[in-house]
Design a protein around this motif. Structure first.
Motif, PDB file in Angstrom:
ATOM      1  N   ILE A 227       0.856  -1.195   0.000  1.00  0.00           N
ATOM      2  CA  ILE A 227       0.000   0.000   0.000  1.00  0.00           C
ATOM      3  C   ILE A 227       0.896   1.250   0.000  1.00  0.00           C
ATOM      4  O   ILE A 227       1.539   1.535   1.010  1.00  0.00           O
ATOM      5  N   PRO A 228       0.962   1.973  -1.128  1.00  0.00           N
ATOM      6  CA  PRO A 228       1.845   3.144  -1.157  1.00  0.00           C
ATOM      7  C   PRO A 228       1.191   4.388  -0.553  1.00  0.00           C
ATOM      8  O   PRO A 228       1.175   5.465  -1.146  1.00  0.00           O
ATOM      9  N   TRP A 229       0.642   4.216   0.637  1.00  0.00           N
ATOM     10  CA  TRP A 229      -0.007   5.350   1.314  1.00  0.00           C
ATOM     11  C   TRP A 229      -0.007   5.060   2.810  1.00  0.00           C
ATOM     12  O   TRP A 229      -0.535   4.037   3.249  1.00  0.00           O
ATOM     13  N   ILE A 230       0.579   5.961   3.616  1.00  0.00           N
ATOM     14  CA  ILE A 230       0.562   5.790   5.076  1.00  0.00           C
ATOM     15  C   ILE A 230       0.144   7.106   5.714  1.00  0.00           C
ATOM     16  O   ILE A 230       0.746   8.143   5.462  1.00  0.00           O
ATOM     17  N   ASP A 231      -0.885   7.057   6.529  1.00  0.00           N
ATOM     18  CA  ASP A 231      -1.402   8.227   7.274  1.00  0.00           C
ATOM     19  C   ASP A 231      -2.249   9.126   6.365  1.00  0.00           C
ATOM     20  O   ASP A 231      -2.615   8.754   5.254  1.00  0.00           O
ATOM     21  N   SER A 232      -2.507  10.336   6.846  1.00  0.00           N
ATOM     22  CA  SER A 232      -3.510  11.192   6.189  1.00  0.00           C
ATOM     23  C   SER A 232      -2.895  12.039   5.065  1.00  0.00           C
ATOM     24  O   SER A 232      -1.689  12.250   5.031  1.00  0.00           O
ATOM     25  N   MET A 234      -1.835  15.363   2.875  1.00  0.00           N
ATOM     26  CA  MET A 234      -1.453  16.762   3.146  1.00  0.00           C
ATOM     27  C   MET A 234      -1.720  17.555   1.863  1.00  0.00           C
ATOM     28  O   MET A 234      -1.731  16.977   0.774  1.00  0.00           O
ATOM     29  N   GLU A 235      -1.839  18.849   1.989  1.00  0.00           N
ATOM     30  CA  GLU A 235      -2.096  19.680   0.795  1.00  0.00           C
ATOM     31  C   GLU A 235      -0.967  19.588  -0.225  1.00  0.00           C
ATOM     32  O   GLU A 235      -1.179  19.749  -1.423  1.00  0.00           O
ATOM     33  N   SER A 236       0.255  19.323   0.248  1.00  0.00           N
ATOM     34  CA  SER A 236       1.432  19.231  -0.622  1.00  0.00           C
ATOM     35  C   SER A 236       1.385  18.029  -1.552  1.00  0.00           C
ATOM     36  O   SER A 236       2.222  17.908  -2.447  1.00  0.00           O
ATOM     37  N   GLY A 237       0.451  17.101  -1.327  1.00  0.00           N
ATOM     38  CA  GLY A 237       0.430  15.852  -2.092  1.00  0.00           C
ATOM     39  C   GLY A 237       1.172  14.744  -1.358  1.00  0.00           C
ATOM     40  O   GLY A 237       1.086  13.571  -1.738  1.00  0.00           O
ATOM     41  N   GLN A 238       1.927  15.119  -0.326  1.00  0.00           N
ATOM     42  CA  GLN A 238       2.572  14.093   0.506  1.00  0.00           C
ATOM     43  C   GLN A 238       1.517  13.463   1.411  1.00  0.00           C
ATOM     44  O   GLN A 238       0.450  14.040   1.630  1.00  0.00           O
ATOM     45  N   THR A 239       1.853  12.274   1.964  1.00  0.00           N
ATOM     46  CA  THR A 239       1.087  11.801   3.111  1.00  0.00           C
ATOM     47  C   THR A 239       1.760  12.394   4.359  1.00  0.00           C
ATOM     48  O   THR A 239       2.916  12.841   4.291  1.00  0.00           O
ATOM     49  N   ARG A 240       1.053  12.376   5.483  1.00  0.00           N
ATOM     50  CA  ARG A 240       1.629  12.933   6.705  1.00  0.00           C
ATOM     51  C   ARG A 240       2.928  12.201   7.083  1.00  0.00           C
ATOM     52  O   ARG A 240       3.876  12.813   7.555  1.00  0.00           O
ATOM     53  N   GLU A 241       2.968  10.894   6.842  1.00  0.00           N
ATOM     54  CA  GLU A 241       4.175  10.121   7.139  1.00  0.00           C
ATOM     55  C   GLU A 241       5.363  10.657   6.326  1.00  0.00           C
ATOM     56  O   GLU A 241       6.484  10.747   6.828  1.00  0.00           O
TER      57      GLU A 241
END
Ligand code: NAP
Length: 372
Positions: A227-232, A234-241
């Motif tokens: 799963i290439p997604w961890i946590d919530s 962010m507006e930047s396009g990053q995940t919080r992790e």
């Protein structure tokens, strides 16, 4: 006698903390009191000495009698209790495994093999909140803290392979349930040595895509997938992790100007070891031997693994590292992009250096300081 209150000792991080404190014979020189949000009045953990029955973790009168509070209970508890306790005038030390206070100006993120100087300065200047860092960030810094210390990093990326434990105990169970479900469905075909691999493959895929496949916690298959997604988001396009890589690293080291760090954080089917592949742009071209020397000498737990297949398979995997404090760093080489581009791979137990160990160590640092 120094009074220390422990909250969250029943949970996953808390029980590893208790294990480590017992193994290191830390329960001496202070009076431990255990509290819980659900086990009040019951018997506390066996720490080899007499302890009173478990207290109520919401009881401010009790909490305010503590010189040190260590909590592995989670952000919800911290957000609820910490402000009330501080507003009541409590001046004790708050040590926390959760992220709730990590980015506050009044706190220091602790990883003493890497930022002991920052910790000592904070203690001297009256800082009272000491918070464990994000597991991936702490493990990355245990691995390559030496390169930061020598100010060799212009920028870096970390592509992660993160274990189920980072998402909690339920996710660890769900990973095993997913593995079992796949194994059960393919058992008959696997028992027949001449069954076509395409049939096995289809059977595995159908199991992973079926409505019965256990995905309540991960929301998707991890076993046999990722799963290439961890946590919530962010507006930047990053995940919080992913955002934490830059924000926490630079706060831990108090680097000025901050070192640019980014990457993609990926959940994989490992139980409790996070792995990371790093690309580093060095500020100058330095020899690989010098780089490995700096990495190897930065702390007593990091271990450079020679860049060969045998040693890599033996030492550089979650299966080899789980349950140990060793942080191997291997596959170290210059990329063919240019002499200032370095690549390496590291693995670490995220419940030890990623969670319980920095908390255990700051607790001892503070106890020693209070004892004078
Ligand atoms: P956890 O296992 O869910 O435990 C948290 C609390 O849940 C326990 O202290 C306990 O509190 C309660 N609980 C309810 N039922 C339980 C049961 N059957 N067994 C044990 N405890 C039970 O939480 P965690 O994963 O350790 O995480 C704690 C904090 O550390 C979180 O803020 C997390 O973000 C942070 N952290 C986690 C990791 C990680 O890898 N998991 C890494 C770094 C930081 P009561 O005694 O009050 O009931």
């Amino acid at each position: 006698m120094i009074k220390a209150g422990f909250i969250g000792w029943r949970g996953m991080v808390g029980s590893i903390l208790m294990e480590r404190m017992l193994a290191e014979k830390d329960f001496k020189g202070f009076e431990p009191v255990f509290a819980s949000t659900s086990q009040m009045g019951q018997k506390g953990p066996d720490v080899g000495i007499d302890i009173p029955p478990v207290k109520d973790a919401h009881d401010l009168d009790f909490l305010s009698q503590m010189d040190i509070i260590v909590t592995c209970q989670g952000s919800g508890y911290t957000k609820e209790v910490y402000p009330k306790l501080r507003n009541s005038g409590w001046k004790g030390y708050w040590i926390d495994a959760s992220s709730a206070l990590r980015m506050e100006d009044s706190s220091i993120i602790v990883l003493d093999p890497v930022n002991r100087k920052v910790i000592d300065q904070g203690l001297s200047s009256g800082i009272k909140d000491f918070i464990g860092g994000n597991c991936t960030v702490s493990l990355m810094l245990m691995a390559i803290g030496g390169l930061f210390e020598h100010q060799l990093i212009e920028w870096m990326t970390s592509m992660t392979y993160q274990a189920a434990s980072g998402a909690g105990a339920k996710n660890m169970r769900e990973l095993v349930a997913q593995m079992s479900s796949i194994g059960d469905s393919a058992r008959e075909l696997m028992g027949d040595p001449v069954s076509a691999i395409t049939l096995v493959d289809r059977c595995v895929l159908e199991t992973m895509q079926s409505d019965d496949f256990p995905t309540e916690n991960f929301l998707a298959p991890v076993a046999g997938s990722l799963i290439p997604w961890i946590d919530s988001p962010m507006e930047s396009g990053q995940t919080r992790e992913e955002w934490k890589g830059f924000a926490e690293t630079n706060k831990i080291l108090q680097t000025e100007p901050p070192v640019p760090i980014d990457g993609i954080c990926v959940r994989i089917g490992a139980m409790r070891c996070h792995s990371q592949a790093m690309t580093i742009k060095l500020k100058k071209d330095i020899a690989l031997d010098d780089i490995t020397g700096i990495i190897q000498n930065s702390n007593q737990w990091v271990k450079v693994v020679p860049n060969d297949r045998e040693q890599t398979l033996k030492c550089l995997s979650p299966a080899a590292v789980t349950g140990t404090l060793t942080v191997p760093v291997g596959r170290i080489r210059k990329l063919n992009i240019g002499p200032r581009y370095l690549s390496l791979f590291t693995v670490g137990d995220q419940l030890l250096w990623g969670a319980a160990e920095p908390v255990r160590r700051i607790f001892n640092i503070i106890v020693d300081r209070l004892k004078g």
